[in-house]
Structure formats: C-alpha cells, structure tokens
Design an enzyme around this catalytic site. Sequence first.
Site, PDB file in Angstrom:
ATOM      1  N   ASP A   1      61.617  27.028  24.375  1.00  0.00           N
ATOM      2  CA  ASP A   1      60.309  27.547  24.764  1.00  0.00           C
ATOM      3  C   ASP A   1      60.531  28.666  25.791  1.00  0.00           C
ATOM      4  OD1 ASP A   1      61.116  25.781  26.744  1.00  0.00           O
ATOM      5  OD2 ASP A   1      59.131  24.929  27.085  1.00  0.00           O
TER       6      ASP A   1
ATOM      7  N   SER B   1      63.888  19.866  27.551  1.00  0.00           N
ATOM      8  CA  SER B   1      63.759  21.299  27.817  1.00  0.00           C
ATOM      9  C   SER B   1      65.011  21.921  28.436  1.00  0.00           C
ATOM     10  CB  SER B   1      62.534  21.517  28.699  1.00  0.00           C
ATOM     11  OG  SER B   1      62.208  22.873  28.755  1.00  0.00           O
TER      12      SER B   1
ATOM     13  N   ASP C   1      65.410  23.838  24.376  1.00  0.00           N
ATOM     14  CA  ASP C   1      64.403  23.705  23.315  1.00  0.00           C
ATOM     15  C   ASP C   1      63.705  25.028  23.007  1.00  0.00           C
ATOM     16  OD1 ASP C   1      63.061  23.780  25.753  1.00  0.00           O
ATOM     17  OD2 ASP C   1      61.397  22.569  25.022  1.00  0.00           O
TER      18      ASP C   1
ATOM     19  N   ASP D   1      66.728  28.213  26.601  1.00  0.00           N
ATOM     20  CA  ASP D   1      67.024  26.894  27.164  1.00  0.00           C
ATOM     21  C   ASP D   1      67.218  25.909  25.999  1.00  0.00           C
ATOM     22  OD1 ASP D   1      64.361  26.766  26.390  1.00  0.00           O
ATOM     23  OD2 ASP D   1      63.813  25.372  27.980  1.00  0.00           O
TER      24      ASP D   1
HETATM   25 MG    MG Z   1      62.169  24.399  27.572  1.00  0.00          MG
END
Ligand code: MG
Length: 434
Positions: free
Chosen positions: A234, A90, A232, A230
Amino acid sequence: MLFGSSGIRGIINKEITNNLAILIGKSIGSLYKKVIIGVDTRTSNQMIYNAVKSGLLSVGADVYFAMITTTPTLAYATRNFKCGVMITASHNTAEYNGIKLFNKDGSGFSEEQNYEIEKLILTKNFKLAEWKSIGKFFNYHNAVEEHKNAILKFYRGSEKKLNVVVDCGNGASCNITPYLLKELNCKVISLNCNEDGNFPARDPEPIKENLKLLCKAVKTFNADLGIAHDGDADRIAIVDDEGEFVSNDKLLALLCKFYGKGKVVVPIDTSMIIDCFVKKVIRTKVGDIFISQELKNSNAEFGGEPSGTFIFPYFNYCPDGVFSAMKVIEIAKENKISELIKGIPEYPIFRGKLNCADKKKKETIEKLKRKLSKLNYKNISDIDGIRVEFKDAWILVRASGTEPKLRYTAEAKDEKTAKELFEFIEKEIKKTLK
Ligand code: MG
C-alpha cells in the site's frame, strides 16, 4: 481496543493468535456472508489465514481465497464481495502479523465498522451455522491479473523506454509491480523480487536506511528510477535517476503537483511544502481511513500521507502503491525525477515521540491544549491532537494510533525556528507528563 487506524496488528502468538483469528473470522462472517481473503508473504500467514477462514465458514459465510496479493490488490478485488480481509502486518517486521478489513469500494473499515466487529469478538455473540449451511470455499485466481489490467487502463504516459529498478523487499508486490512495469515498456531490473516472509534482504518499511541497495543499484545500472514497496505494497518509495532517495514529503509534494488538480487531502502531520503546489489542502486525522473518508466528502482527486501511502479515489479508495508506481512512471517518462525534486523547496521538519500510556494520552493532550491557550496561541486546531499554526511554521502533538506514545512535530521555513519550536513543545510535553 483491538483495532487501531490500520486494523489489528501485533506480534504473532503473543498479541495475534489463531484463537483470536477464529473469533475475528466468526465476527466478520456474522455480518458479511461473501468474503474474499488475501495474504502477504509472511511466514505466519497460513496459520492466521486458516483460522480466519475456519471462523468465517463456521458461521455460514462463503470464503474466496485470493492467495498472495498486495493490500491494494485485495481491496480492489473486494468490489465483487461483501467484505475483504487482508492478512498482513504491512511495513512491520517479520514477527508481526495483522488483519485489515475492506469495503466494496476499496476503503478500509471505518472506526464504527471496526467497533462493530470488536464488540462481536468481545461478546462472542455469533450463531454457529447448521451443518447444511456451513460456508463454501473457493479459490479466487484472478485478483492480481485483474488489478494489474485495471491499472493499465488508466495509464496516460508515453511508450518511451525507461530503465527501472524495483525493490519489492520480498513482499507481496513481487507478483505484480515488476510485471506491470514491463507492460509500461520499462526495462525492469528486479531486486528482492522473490517472495520470502523472513524478509531476509531488508526490513519491509521502505525508508531511506532500508533502501541503500536500491540507491546503489539505480546508480550501478544507470537507471531512470528506483521503486520500492513495503510488505503489502500500500506504500511506495522512490529513488531518483541520480540514485538519491526521495524524501516522503517531497514525493507527496511531487504527486500533489501533478495529480492534485487544485485540491488534495492529507493528514495533519504533512509538511507545508505541499501548500506551494496546491490551492486547497484539506488536512485530516492521521490514518489512511480518514483520508479516504475525506476524499469521498470533498471530491478531491488525490490524497496521501507522508508515510508513502497515496490514494487515487477514481481508481481505489485503498492506498495503492502499485497504481502509484504507474503514476510515477507517467511522470518519469517525460521528466528527470532528480530535476523535479530539486525544484521542490525543503523546509526543516523535526519529528519526535515520547512514551505515554494509552489511557493518559487524551488527558495529557487536553492539559497541553489548556497550557498553549493560556500562552495566547490563537490558531489551535484539534482535528487530531493539537496543531498550532504560526506564520510560516507549525507544531503538532498527537496520540499515536499504534503505540503507547505521543508524537510531536515542528516545521518552519528556517532551521532555527523549527528547532526552537521543537524544543519548546518537547519541553512542554515532558512537563505535562510529569
Ligand atoms: Mg503497508
């Protein structure tokens, strides 16, 4: 405990090893026989991915590899599978990696589901397949395109042209967000949009101090908006048309105002700013899995966390930074973001953390709760740690889900009260920890 509220995460070859990844693969594959895997851009991904895949195949699960995808892309693709496995750490820095698991509806695994996997990892109670029943492997090429096209179908904004700077931070969103924005008729200026797991340009966490270049680029190119993710995606963070970073609390408030429809779900550490914009605010434990669970229960149309994770449950129960980018574009086409942000009040909020061993967290919080009750505080909630509600102010103490620390927050409508409450609770925690 291996799984926190965001799956398994740790430093590569220390906490996260290929041996552990094989065990995780075997455990998942014992329960789910058709699994899709995605990875972000981290340098350790091939090592972990191949180990998870090997574990899955060995117990007879079929594996579909979606290649580099954002976490919400992988979660969205999981609707055609029994389970989704995302290999990512993440917003953590490059030496970390981790694994997060998803259900068909895009929601992250619940605590109970994670516990079931954890039990299998510890007991090694899985059955290896006969050679004829070893799992089959397929590449899955369409995940990114499918996610992008599905998001476009939900677009309700105009055709107006916007200038947008996008900072993907060399993470997984490089292959989706800039392309999505082009299709929304934006002129896209891309920053750090080449995949690089060393994250050479900035740390993956899209916080103010990591986004100075984005702020500068928005000013230099006279852009209408800056968008950052960020590692990834999300998460999303934005910079307004004046090149100012928009605080996470204000971004959450802005999205609540436009998309909350009177009822939103947020974690218990969320600023009371959003209470100005929404009639009913439901507060849950901190962690996106708790938000998505409550969204299912309450039928609310929007939920999010001040960390920059936002959930639009009619699309994806996973926090979706790419979908959120589209929703911010809808707003920016009709409004100057800087003007909207100036209309959102700002309350002083102080956040701190103190070291506390994992096994001591619960006991410390219980002791504190007893102390505060004795002080005659009436409105104490224990959804996650202790939150005490005052008129126009609140304090919160909770155990971190990812670190051996207690986190504490104080917010009030005026600086003096917020500071006093913060210092008071900090002192009480320190006394209790002694
Ligand atoms: Mg993330």
